[in-house]
Design an enzyme around this catalytic site. Structure first.
Site: not given
Length: 290
Positions: A111-112, A192, A194, A223, A252
């Protein structure tokens, strides 16, 4: 959610990951308990796609480069602040016109990735191509973009390479020195997805050697940033001259907007209702999904 966490809930039936990625769930432990695992793949799509394109444009148009140059340089170890640069443009391999035979390359066309491809086309990149072995044949024709046959070919051809793949056994540590070394000199890398997909040692090597003119990272392998941080992140935080305008790091936050914050809550409880109460298979993740 670890195996130990799962053991604390003997009546657990469904887990809904309030987000897209599910690498933080011990899916083996959940599977062994018969717990249904779901995610929310339909939120944050526009925000992450916009963020990826914004990172690419802010680097390729030299916005960050000139912005940093017009400020006084102050960082640890300096005897005195350095003055801003002269009021003039900076010649750099970072700066390119997208329509001048430039290629925007996308790893992962979910989708992204699809939303990024449409934006890159609209903004004038001459060629938009992708690699995703899980995308049905012919999908590229519907979008008017090009499919390549391997990750290596994608990295060889891209002037900008943007990552949009989940973190799996296949993709963990995927972007290392072997892939960065085949990129064009002066390329831009955007992540953008992982953080653990990308090896920071290799990114630092690419930036220092010129394979990478610029890098945009919304996610990092660890993170929040550990203390001490990776040498590349330390150089970024200290404003070291060689990195100015070439590396941008966001915490993030690509998914975030007030609207997406509301979406994730709504979509999560809708998924829980559909699965737990109505018996539907909405956004269910199989143990075999990688």
């Amino acid at each position: 959610m670890s195996k130990e966490d799962v053991a604390l809930f003997p009546n657990l039936t469904v887990v809904v990951r309030m987000g897209v990625g599910y690498d933080r769930l011990d899916r083996v432990a959940l599977h062994e308990r018969g717990v249904i695992v779901c995610n929310c793949p339909d939120y944050g799509t526009t925000e992450v796609a916009d963020h990826a394109i914004a990172l690419a444009l802010s680097l390729r148009r030299g916005i960050l480069l000139h912005h940093d140059a017009q400020r006084m340089i102050v960082h640890r170890g300096m005897a005195a602040p350095a003055p801003p640069a002269a009021w003039e443009q900076i010649w750099s391999p970072l700066i390119q016109r997208p329509s001048a035979s430039r290629t925007f390359a996308i790893l992962g066309l979910g989708r992204i990735g699809t939303a990024v491809a449409l934006r890159a086309k609209a903004l004038g990149w001459s060629t938009v191509l992708f690699y995703d072995p899980y995308t049905p044949a012919g999908y590229e024709r519907a979008l008017g973009i090009e499919r390549v046959r391997s990750t290596k070919e994608l990295f060889e051809r891209g002037d900008v390479v943007s990552l949009h793949t989940p973190l799996t056994k296949e993709t963990r540590g995927l972007v290392g020195k072997d892939l960065i070394s085949v990129m064009k000199d002066g390329s831009v890398l955007i992540n953008t997805a992982r953080g653990a997909i990308v090896n920071l040692d290799a990114v630092e090597w690419g930036l220092r050697g010129g394979k990478l003119a610029g890098v945009g990272l919304d996610t990092l392998p660890e993170e929040p940033i550990p203390d001490p941080p990776h040498p590349l992140i330390s150089a970024y935080q200290n404003g070291e001259e060689w990195l100015r305008g070439r590396l941008v790091v966001t915490p993030h936050s690509a998914f975030f907007s007030p609207e997406s914050w509301e979406d994730i809550r709504t979509l999560s409880y809708e998924t829980m209702r559909d699965v737990l109460l109505d018996g539907k298979r909405r956004n269910v993740i199989s143990i075999d999904d990688e």
